[in-house]
Design a protein around this motif. Structure first.
Motif, mmCIF file in Angstrom:
data_model
loop_
_atom_site.group_PDB
_atom_site.id
_atom_site.type_symbol
_atom_site.label_atom_id
_atom_site.label_comp_id
_atom_site.label_asym_id
_atom_site.label_seq_id
_atom_site.Cartn_x
_atom_site.Cartn_y
_atom_site.Cartn_z
ATOM 1 N N VAL A 152 3.244 7.538 13.316
ATOM 2 C CA VAL A 152 4.260 6.662 13.891
ATOM 3 C C VAL A 152 4.303 6.986 15.376
ATOM 4 N N ASP A 153 3.693 6.113 16.170
ATOM 5 C CA ASP A 153 3.551 6.346 17.601
ATOM 6 C C ASP A 153 3.741 5.023 18.350
ATOM 7 N N PRO A 154 4.952 4.435 18.253
ATOM 8 C CA PRO A 154 5.188 3.149 18.918
ATOM 9 C C PRO A 154 5.468 3.341 20.406
ATOM 10 N N PRO A 155 5.503 2.234 21.168
ATOM 11 C CA PRO A 155 5.956 2.365 22.554
ATOM 12 C C PRO A 155 7.341 3.036 22.561
ATOM 13 N N TYR A 156 7.471 4.109 23.291
ATOM 14 C CA TYR A 156 8.643 4.976 23.183
ATOM 15 C C TYR A 156 9.980 4.326 23.476
ATOM 16 N N ASP A 157 10.047 3.462 24.439
ATOM 17 C CA ASP A 157 11.341 2.953 24.894
ATOM 18 C C ASP A 157 11.817 1.696 24.161
ATOM 19 N N LEU A 158 11.159 1.329 23.080
ATOM 20 C CA LEU A 158 11.545 0.114 22.356
ATOM 21 C C LEU A 158 12.346 0.403 21.089
ATOM 22 N N GLY A 159 12.579 1.658 20.771
ATOM 23 C CA GLY A 159 13.393 1.998 19.602
ATOM 24 C C GLY A 159 12.754 1.622 18.274
ATOM 25 N N LEU A 160 11.439 1.714 18.174
ATOM 26 C CA LEU A 160 10.741 1.269 16.970
ATOM 27 C C LEU A 160 10.436 2.386 15.967
ATOM 28 N N ALA A 161 10.514 3.625 16.394
ATOM 29 C CA ALA A 161 10.166 4.729 15.492
ATOM 30 C C ALA A 161 11.109 4.789 14.288
ATOM 31 N N GLU A 162 12.400 4.718 14.538
ATOM 32 C CA GLU A 162 13.361 4.829 13.433
ATOM 33 C C GLU A 162 13.220 3.707 12.416
ATOM 34 N N PRO A 163 13.121 2.416 12.825
ATOM 35 C CA PRO A 163 12.946 1.379 11.813
ATOM 36 C C PRO A 163 11.622 1.513 11.061
ATOM 37 N N ALA A 164 10.579 1.984 11.744
ATOM 38 C CA ALA A 164 9.294 2.170 11.053
ATOM 39 C C ALA A 164 9.406 3.281 10.004
ATOM 40 N N CYS A 165 10.040 4.378 10.366
ATOM 41 C CA CYS A 165 10.218 5.485 9.414
ATOM 42 C C CYS A 165 11.072 5.045 8.231
ATOM 43 N N ALA A 166 12.142 4.332 8.499
ATOM 44 C CA ALA A 166 13.017 3.849 7.420
ATOM 45 C C ALA A 166 12.263 2.899 6.496
ATOM 46 N N ALA A 167 11.471 1.994 7.065
ATOM 47 C CA ALA A 167 10.724 1.032 6.245
ATOM 48 C C ALA A 167 9.716 1.734 5.349
ATOM 49 N N LEU A 168 9.056 2.753 5.855
ATOM 50 C CA LEU A 168 8.086 3.490 5.035
ATOM 51 C C LEU A 168 8.754 4.074 3.804
ATOM 52 N N GLU A 169 9.934 4.630 3.988
ATOM 53 C CA GLU A 169 10.650 5.254 2.858
ATOM 54 C C GLU A 169 11.277 4.204 1.947
ATOM 55 N N GLU A 170 11.946 3.223 2.523
ATOM 56 C CA GLU A 170 12.646 2.209 1.722
ATOM 57 C C GLU A 170 11.691 1.376 0.876
ATOM 58 N N ARG A 171 10.495 1.142 1.373
ATOM 59 C CA ARG A 171 9.524 0.321 0.645
ATOM 60 C C ARG A 171 8.601 1.159 -0.239
ATOM 61 N N ALA A 172 8.905 2.457 -0.392
ATOM 62 C CA ALA A 172 8.117 3.367 -1.244
ATOM 63 C C ALA A 172 6.634 3.335 -0.872
ATOM 64 N N LEU A 193 0.826 -1.203 0.000
ATOM 65 C CA LEU A 193 0.000 0.000 0.000
ATOM 66 C C LEU A 193 0.859 1.252 0.000
ATOM 67 N N GLN A 194 0.247 2.363 -0.380
ATOM 68 C CA GLN A 194 0.924 3.656 -0.330
ATOM 69 C C GLN A 194 0.022 4.621 0.431
ATOM 70 N N PHE A 195 0.635 5.504 1.222
ATOM 71 C CA PHE A 195 -0.121 6.351 2.135
ATOM 72 C C PHE A 195 0.159 7.829 1.924
ATOM 73 N N ASP A 196 -0.871 8.637 2.201
ATOM 74 C CA ASP A 196 -0.764 10.096 2.194
ATOM 75 C C ASP A 196 -0.498 10.639 3.596
ATOM 76 N N LEU A 197 -0.938 9.890 4.614
ATOM 77 C CA LEU A 197 -0.809 10.295 6.005
ATOM 78 C C LEU A 197 -0.480 9.069 6.843
ATOM 79 N N VAL A 198 0.565 9.197 7.689
ATOM 80 C CA VAL A 198 1.003 8.086 8.532
ATOM 81 C C VAL A 198 1.245 8.605 9.945
#
Length: 98
Positions: free
Chosen positions: A32-52, A25-30
């Protein structure tokens, strides 16, 4: 009467990183609000961009702890607005086409 966005919204409940790896899928609005202390925001942001998975001018909302390191986001995401409250820092980014 149908809710305003009924035909345009889908909600998925799954492990986000696993779901991102299997979605086309492709999104116009996302949000990213993971549990803060698990370090998940950066991999989620990277995956959104890397997977177009983002539209050329998508909006991306990212939440993190106020006093934590700023999450690293792709270089073509431009900070539009930032707001803090309590222990939360909310950032709204606008994606620019590479």
């Amino acid at each position: 009467m149908l809710p305003l966005f009924d035909a345009r919204i889908e909600i998925h409940t799954a492990d986000a990183l696993q779901w991102l790896a299997n979605s086309a899928l492709q999104f116009d609005l996302v949000f990213v609000d993971p549990p803060y202390d698990l370090g998940l925001a950066e991999p989620a942001c990277a995956a959104l961009e890397e997977r177009a998975m983002l539209a050329a001018d998508a909006w991306i909302y990212v939440e993190s702890r106020r006093h934590a390191e700023d999450p690293v986001v792709p270089s073509n995401w431009q900070l539009h607005r930032e707001k803090t409250g309590g222990d939360i820092c909310a950032r709204l980014f606008r994606r620019e086409e590479i």
